[in-house]
Design a protein around this motif. Structure first.
Motif: not given
Length: 198
Positions: A106-108, A125-129
């Protein structure tokens, strides 16, 4: 230390999860452009990396590496320690992996303060996957090594050899991590208190 360890240390020290993650992406000594909590996280990230690199247990672990992997020993150790942290998480932390990483994602997701191609691609990539939980599986270490290999434009071909070395020496990695990481957490708390008092 790698992504998950820095996020875990941030949670343990009650500093910014995002700020500790950003330590690999924020350059220079001046952090006045960052909000205070993010700046403290970046500074803590740097202190954690310095403590790790200079610790006798980690130095001894590096000596175990064959000559062809010595240049990338730090990368391999960081990735391996993230894997081992995921295995030992429940004994180190009250909050679950899912709870802490959800807060991080969430923070990212609401941060847009770094405008580089690599950071934008990684954060998306981190937020999506939401793939950090995949570090619970050993083969994710190989994928991480191959990703770094590609980012280095294949100037250093090490991933397959490193993964074989990782599997063959996992007991030694685990012994070092189990002795070292709790000490790092203690120092992380001390460093975070120092940084907040400045």
């Amino acid at each position: 230390m790698n992504y998950i360890a820095h996020i875990h240390i941030a949670n343990h020290t009650q500093t910014s999860l995002l700020g500790n993650f950003l330590g690999d992406f924020v350059k220079g000594s001046s952090l006045i452009h960052l909000p205070r909590e993010l700046a403290i996280g970046v500074q803590l990230h740097r202190k954690v990396d310095s403590f790790t690199d200079n610790h006798e247990l980690v130095k001894n672990l590096r000596k175990m590496f064959p000559s062809e992997l010595r240049r990338v020993a730090g990368i391999i150790i960081d990735i391996t320690f993230d894997y081992l942290l995921m295995q030992q998480w429940d004994g180190l932390t009250l909050q679950t992996k899912e709870q802490v990483l959800t807060r991080f994602y969430h923070q990212l997701s609401v941060f847009d303060g770094i405008d580089t191609h690599h950071f934008k691609r990684l954060s998306h990539s981190l937020v999506t996957d939401r793939w950090l939980l995949e570090y619970q599986q050993a083969d994710t270490c190989l994928r991480a090594m191959k990703s770094i290999e590609r980012r280095l434009n294949n100037k250093i071909i090490f991933a397959d050899t490193a993964y074989v070395f990782f599997l063959a020496n996992l007991p030694e990695f685990e012994t070092t991590f189990t002795a070292f990481y709790p000490e790092l957490l203690i120092h992380g708390v001390h460093y975070s208190q120092q940084l907040r008092s400045i």
